[in-house]
Write a protein that holds these residues in place. Structure first.
Motif, mmCIF file in Angstrom:
data_model
loop_
_atom_site.group_PDB
_atom_site.id
_atom_site.type_symbol
_atom_site.label_atom_id
_atom_site.label_comp_id
_atom_site.label_asym_id
_atom_site.label_seq_id
_atom_site.Cartn_x
_atom_site.Cartn_y
_atom_site.Cartn_z
ATOM 1 N N GLY A 108 0.834 -1.202 0.000
ATOM 2 C CA GLY A 108 0.000 0.000 0.000
ATOM 3 C C GLY A 108 0.861 1.241 0.000
ATOM 4 N N SER A 109 0.204 2.392 -0.169
ATOM 5 C CA SER A 109 0.955 3.646 -0.222
ATOM 6 C C SER A 109 1.001 4.345 1.133
ATOM 7 N N ARG A 110 0.229 3.892 2.067
ATOM 8 C CA ARG A 110 0.169 4.517 3.395
ATOM 9 C C ARG A 110 0.467 3.486 4.484
ATOM 10 N N THR A 111 -0.188 3.641 5.607
ATOM 11 C CA THR A 111 0.024 2.787 6.764
ATOM 12 C C THR A 111 -0.333 1.333 6.457
ATOM 13 N N LEU A 112 0.592 0.431 6.780
ATOM 14 C CA LEU A 112 0.373 -1.001 6.569
ATOM 15 C C LEU A 112 0.135 -1.682 7.907
ATOM 16 N N PRO A 113 -0.703 -2.714 7.946
ATOM 17 C CA PRO A 113 -0.892 -3.449 9.197
ATOM 18 C C PRO A 113 0.368 -4.233 9.550
ATOM 19 N N SER A 114 0.570 -4.464 10.827
ATOM 20 C CA SER A 114 1.725 -5.250 11.260
ATOM 21 C C SER A 114 1.328 -6.680 11.593
ATOM 22 N N ILE A 115 0.026 -6.938 11.714
ATOM 23 C CA ILE A 115 -0.443 -8.295 11.965
ATOM 24 C C ILE A 115 -1.665 -8.595 11.105
ATOM 25 N N LEU A 116 -1.825 -9.853 10.788
ATOM 26 C CA LEU A 116 -3.015 -10.376 10.144
ATOM 27 C C LEU A 116 -3.448 -11.574 10.968
ATOM 28 N N THR A 117 -4.703 -11.958 10.855
ATOM 29 C CA THR A 117 -5.155 -13.163 11.546
ATOM 30 C C THR A 117 -5.501 -14.223 10.510
ATOM 31 N N VAL A 118 -5.169 -15.458 10.849
ATOM 32 C CA VAL A 118 -5.528 -16.608 10.028
ATOM 33 C C VAL A 118 -6.553 -17.382 10.853
ATOM 34 N N GLN A 165 -9.675 -18.642 6.367
ATOM 35 C CA GLN A 165 -9.669 -17.254 5.894
ATOM 36 C C GLN A 165 -8.567 -16.447 6.565
ATOM 37 N N VAL A 166 -8.218 -15.323 5.918
ATOM 38 C CA VAL A 166 -7.224 -14.375 6.413
ATOM 39 C C VAL A 166 -7.935 -13.041 6.587
ATOM 40 N N GLN A 167 -7.594 -12.303 7.676
ATOM 41 C CA GLN A 167 -8.308 -11.058 7.943
ATOM 42 C C GLN A 167 -7.371 -10.042 8.586
ATOM 43 N N THR A 168 -7.598 -8.766 8.254
ATOM 44 C CA THR A 168 -6.920 -7.657 8.898
ATOM 45 C C THR A 168 -7.803 -6.424 8.760
#
Length: 190
Positions: A108-118, A165-168
């Protein structure tokens, strides 16, 4: 005898004398002959083992095992946290999915998440399961894009009636591109 060498006519001597002369010249040593022959014999018997290999498509010892791989590219809009469905097994499925490896890429061009959930959703007989998956930023030389990567080898099970599924949550003001790649195998249930 010229120069201290003696000349021997091997054709005129009996075979046991030839063996003794060879032993004196250290070409064949009685003490090491049998161990050398045993080592050579062991190597000859193990050659068929070295020529064997395993096939990634068909597992002879477990014919009920079939490969699984999934790759998806997804767009997550600002403020969105819609789950990315990787796969879902029908309730009547006679197989279980075993996920062995996951690779996540967020751009992305801005803030990226540092965690995702599986996540694995709950079914009628099994509870749901969720793990938090960290992604780490990498430096990108060109453009204003930022990229975070996460990859991990682990064991994850998806049974009949469950969804993987994957989610953030996209907390930035711009859309995120999320690539999800998973590998594993299906196991036939008895």
């Amino acid at each position: 005898m010229a120069g201290g060498r003696r000349r021997i006519d091997f054709a005129a001597m009996p075979s046991h004398v030839n063996f003794v002369l060879l032993q004196e010249n250290k070409m064949i040593d009685k003490r090491t002959l049998l161990p050398r022959l045993a080592v050579l014999g062991g190597l000859a018997f193990s050659l068929p083992i070295w020529g064997q290999y395993s096939s990634p498509i068909r597992d002879v010892s477990d014919p009920g095992r079939a490969p699984f791989q999934s790759f998806s590219q997804n767009l997550l809009l600002s403020g969105d946290n819609t789950p990315i469905v990787v796969t879902s097994l029908p309730v009547s499925s006679s197989q279980r999915l075993v996920v062995d490896f996951i690779n996540l890429r967020v751009q992305g061009s801005r803030t990226l998440p540092s965690i995702l959930t599986v996540n694995v959703s709950a079914s009628a007989t099994l509870p749901g399961f969720q793990i938090t998956f960290p992604v780490f930023p990498i430096s990108v030389l060109a453009g204003a894009q930022q990229i975070s990567l996460g990859l991990q080898s682990f064991r994850f099970y998806v049974s009949a009636g469950q969804t993987l599924q994957v989610q953030t949550l996209n907390q930035g003001s711009a859309a995120l591109f999320i690539d999800v790649a998973m590998t594993g195998h299906y196991v036939s249930l008895p």
